[in-house]
Design an enzyme around this catalytic site. Structure first.
Site, PDB file in Angstrom:
ATOM      1  CE  LYS A   1     -30.896 -71.037 -60.405  1.00  0.00           C
ATOM      2  NZ  LYS A   1     -30.438 -71.384 -62.319  1.00  0.00           N
TER       3      LYS A   1
ATOM      4  N   GLY B   1     -22.001 -76.124 -66.702  1.00  0.00           N
ATOM      5  CA  GLY B   1     -21.861 -74.278 -66.177  1.00  0.00           C
ATOM      6  C   GLY B   1     -20.507 -74.750 -65.448  1.00  0.00           C
ATOM      7  NE  ARG B   2     -21.555 -78.811 -60.728  1.00  0.00           N
ATOM      8  CZ  ARG B   2     -22.022 -78.668 -60.975  1.00  0.00           C
ATOM      9  NH1 ARG B   2     -22.579 -77.739 -60.906  1.00  0.00           N
ATOM     10  NH2 ARG B   2     -23.252 -80.161 -60.845  1.00  0.00           N
TER      11      ARG B   2
ATOM     12  CD  GLU C   1     -28.964 -64.512 -60.065  1.00  0.00           C
ATOM     13  OE1 GLU C   1     -29.168 -65.504 -60.540  1.00  0.00           O
ATOM     14  OE2 GLU C   1     -28.909 -64.667 -58.996  1.00  0.00           O
TER      15      GLU C   1
ATOM     16  CG  HIS D   1      -0.429 -62.889 -41.046  1.00  0.00           C
ATOM     17  ND1 HIS D   1      -0.244 -62.397 -40.049  1.00  0.00           N
ATOM     18  CD2 HIS D   1       0.027 -62.586 -41.662  1.00  0.00           C
ATOM     19  CE1 HIS D   1       1.549 -62.711 -40.098  1.00  0.00           C
ATOM     20  NE2 HIS D   1       1.328 -62.884 -41.611  1.00  0.00           N
TER      21      HIS D   1
ATOM     22  CE  LYS E   1     -25.518 -76.561 -69.941  1.00  0.00           C
ATOM     23  NZ  LYS E   1     -25.175 -77.419 -69.154  1.00  0.00           N
TER      24      LYS E   1
ATOM     25  CD  GLU F   1     -23.492 -75.425 -58.764  1.00  0.00           C
ATOM     26  OE1 GLU F   1     -24.315 -73.993 -58.918  1.00  0.00           O
ATOM     27  OE2 GLU F   1     -23.204 -74.979 -60.070  1.00  0.00           O
TER      28      GLU F   1
HETATM   29  O1  F6P Z   1     -27.228 -71.425 -59.890  1.00  0.00           O
HETATM   30  C1  F6P Z   1     -26.277 -72.202 -59.909  1.00  0.00           C
HETATM   31  C2  F6P Z   1     -25.929 -72.454 -61.479  1.00  0.00           C
HETATM   32  O2  F6P Z   1     -26.848 -73.105 -62.525  1.00  0.00           O
HETATM   33  C3  F6P Z   1     -24.883 -72.892 -61.958  1.00  0.00           C
HETATM   34  O3  F6P Z   1     -24.274 -74.064 -61.770  1.00  0.00           O
HETATM   35  C4  F6P Z   1     -23.850 -71.973 -63.103  1.00  0.00           C
HETATM   36  O4  F6P Z   1     -23.005 -71.846 -63.143  1.00  0.00           O
HETATM   37  C5  F6P Z   1     -24.861 -70.562 -62.922  1.00  0.00           C
HETATM   38  O5  F6P Z   1     -26.020 -70.805 -62.372  1.00  0.00           O
HETATM   39  C6  F6P Z   1     -24.971 -70.309 -63.950  1.00  0.00           C
HETATM   40  O6  F6P Z   1     -25.834 -70.191 -65.188  1.00  0.00           O
HETATM   41  P1  F6P Z   1     -26.140 -69.597 -66.896  1.00  0.00           P
HETATM   42  O7  F6P Z   1     -24.348 -70.015 -66.893  1.00  0.00           O
HETATM   43  O8  F6P Z   1     -27.450 -70.777 -67.135  1.00  0.00           O
HETATM   44  O9  F6P Z   1     -26.942 -68.518 -66.019  1.00  0.00           O
END
Ligand code: F6P
Length: 546
Positions: A510, A265-266, A211, A382, A205, A351
């Site tokens: 972060k 995002g979620r 990452e 199990h 987003k 979250e």
């Molecule tokens: O780490 C939390 C977060 O901000 C989530 O809410 C989000 O889904 C994820 O990181 C990834 O964010 P982006 O889509 O901006 O890379």
């Protein structure tokens, strides 16, 4: 909690004082119609709350709490496009991603349907064109593989839905998901892929998540090991709200599928973040999934509280968390295809509602989101079900299962269903010491041994669960199931009066990681790090040298 609400909470606590020592066995014995009284259905979808430790009075008081906390007005504000995400001053309109123009959604006076429809059409056309081979690499070769590079909300929804709808994913390239910045993930996922015929989707987003950007840069270099600069663009696409960021990365705008800041995002898998899902099952199935989401959206928006499935699911959760004091919730789909559903709901719920201040900024006085976890049945039985049956903590469970499988192994499905039904029954009813002893004596065991073993083999029972059943896990059914949980999370956030749509808690980690990364890269001095971090880092760096 506002003083006005205290009587509502007190009434629920009084209910619990009455019910705490009542066994579900007795509740069923006294009221054989309990299933009818405490289950609700919408078409094939049924939520059975009869094995929750509630009665009609508690049920009424939960509904009164929902009224008193203005759940309906807060829900209407979301659907009206109000900026209910107050800390980021944003509307919360993921429902618009699966709406039709007639639903009339707008944000800041601007109708959302034209934006959504245009983007949906674009990314679904793209998906089908990759699937049928009309979009190829620059050399005219078919894409054999697609890797979605994203994390959190830009990963979990697509992974979960691709697994869930595997039976519908019969054509098109193989899909892979890269989330972790751990180079092992990259190395393993890319080991057998061919850069020339792999399409990369960079899903972020913000297009700033470290990452994802690190993985995307490494992956682009990997493409360039085989393709030229002029060819590489054909193997790339981005799913993002950040057009500047995608341009800087070298993507042409026609390969960017956007969305908007009013989609968290979620909550984004119905928008372009869902492109991998469409690549897997095609545009028509994707649209069916959206229709399932919308079906529950409209139900949530219009059904009276007492018949409103997400509201009732939320209220049962409030009862477990705030009244019974349960700190976790286990999500157990009896469906291998829903293996990532617990992880998906985990992010969505934790979250969103893992907060300890009210919308006003004042501290919350009760508990908010429980720890969400889970695993598919029967595997879970199990591994950790021992604790759920006989441990010292009460772990409420949501059991989820479709009546019909999408495979021909009906005998397997019947056994799965027997286990699904048996677990909630065993948790609720347990097994008395008397029954256990009688069983052992019947099997020929001597009385002394039976007496010794009885405490170990006794099941206290009275452990609550909700069962969710539906016909079959189609794309439509999946959409309904996800929307059910989305709106459940909304209702709980509304009752707790927290902002379910920001995630400041993720920021601190972060920032710290960025600072430490600068030190590791030799761009900043370790002196600024906390002493414990300095020492751990030193130890790890010594190990790296040895
Ligand atoms: O780490 C939390 C977060 O901000 C989530 O809410 C989000 O889904 C994820 O990181 C990834 O964010 P982006 O889509 O901006 O890379």
């Amino acid at each position: 909690m506002s003083k006005d609400l205290q009587p509502f909470w007190d009434a629920l606590k009084a209910d619990w004082a009455r019910l705490e020592h009542v066994h579900l066995r007795d509740m069923f014995a006294q009221s054989p119609d309990r299933f009818t009284d405490f289950s609700v259905s919408k078409d094939d979808l049924t939520l059975d709350f009869s094995k929750e430790r509630i009665d009609a009075n508690a049920w009424g008081n939960l509904l009164a709490l929902a009224k008193a906390t203005n759940v309906e007005a807060k829900r209407d504000a979301m659907f009206a496009g109000d900026h209910i995400n107050n800390t980021e001053d944003r509307a919360v309109m993921h429902v618009a991603l699966r709406a039709i123009a007639d639903d009339g959604y707008a944000v800041d006076g601007k109708a959302t349907a034209p934006l959504v429809d245009e983007t949906l059409e674009r990314f679904l056309t793209f998906a089908d064109a990759v699937r049928d081979g009309s979009i190829t690499n620059a050399r005219g070769q078919l894409f054999t593989d697609v890797v979605n590079i994203g994390i959190g909300g830009s990963d979990l929804g697509p992974v979960m839905a691709v697994n869930a709808t595997a039976a519908y994913g019969t054509e098109g390239p193989n899909l892979h998901f890269l989330a972790n910045v751990d180079g092992a993930d990259f190395t393993d996922k890319f080991a057998d892929l061919n850069p020339a015929t792999t399409l990369l989707l960079i899903a972020s987003k913000t297009f700033t998540t470290i990452e994802t950007m690190t993985n995307a840069t490494t992956a682009k270099d990997w493409l360039l090991s085989e393709l030229s600069e002029s060819e590489v663009g054909q193997n790339l696409a981005a799913l993002s709200t950040n057009l500047k960021g995608t341009q800087t990365f070298g993507l042409s705008d026609d390969r960017v599928f956007g969305f908007w800041d009013w989609v968290g995002g979620r909550y984004s898998m119905c928008g372009s973040i869902g492109l991998p899902i469409a690549l897997n099952m095609g545009a028509a199935n994707f649209r069916n999934m959206l229709a399932g989401f919308r079906d529950i959206d409209l139900h949530f928006r219009t059904a009276p509280l007492a018949e409103n499935l997400p509201v009732l699911l939320a209220l049962v959760g409030i009862w477990r968390r705030n009244i019974m004091g349960c700190s976790t919730l286990a999500i157990m789909p009896y469906d291998q295809r829903l293996d990532r559903f617990p992880a998906y709901v985990q992010q969505m719920d934790m979250e969103s509602n893992g907060k300890s201040v009210l919308k006003s900024g004042a501290p919350v006085t009760g508990e908010t989101a429980p720890v969400i976890w889970g695993e598919v049945g029967t595997n879970a039985q199990h591994s950790f079900f021992q604790l759920i049956h006989q441990g010292t903590s009460i772990v409420p469970v949501d059991f989820i299962m479709g009546a019909n499988p999408d495979h021909p192994l009906h005998a397997h499905h019947d056994l799965l269903m027997a286990n699904f039904l048996a677990q909630s029954e065993a948790l609720a009813l347990g097994k008395t010491t008397k029954a256990v002893q009688a069983e052992m004596l019947d099997s020929g065991m001597d009385a002394a041994r039976a007496k010794d073993l009885a405490p170990h083999r006794t099941f206290e029972g009275n452990r609550p669960s909700t069962s969710i059943v539906y016909d079959k896990l189609t794309p439509f059914a999946l959409g309904r199931l996800i929307a059910l949980y989305e709106h459940k999370v909304f209702v709980q956030g509304a009752i707790w009066d927290i902002n379910s749509f920001d995630q400041w808690g993720v920021e601190l980690g972060k920032q710290a990681a960025n600072q430490i990364a600068s030190v590791i890269a030799g761009k900043a001095s370790a002196i600024d790090l906390h002493v414990s971090t300095q020492n751990l880092l030193k130890r790890m760096q010594e190990l790296q040298k040895s």
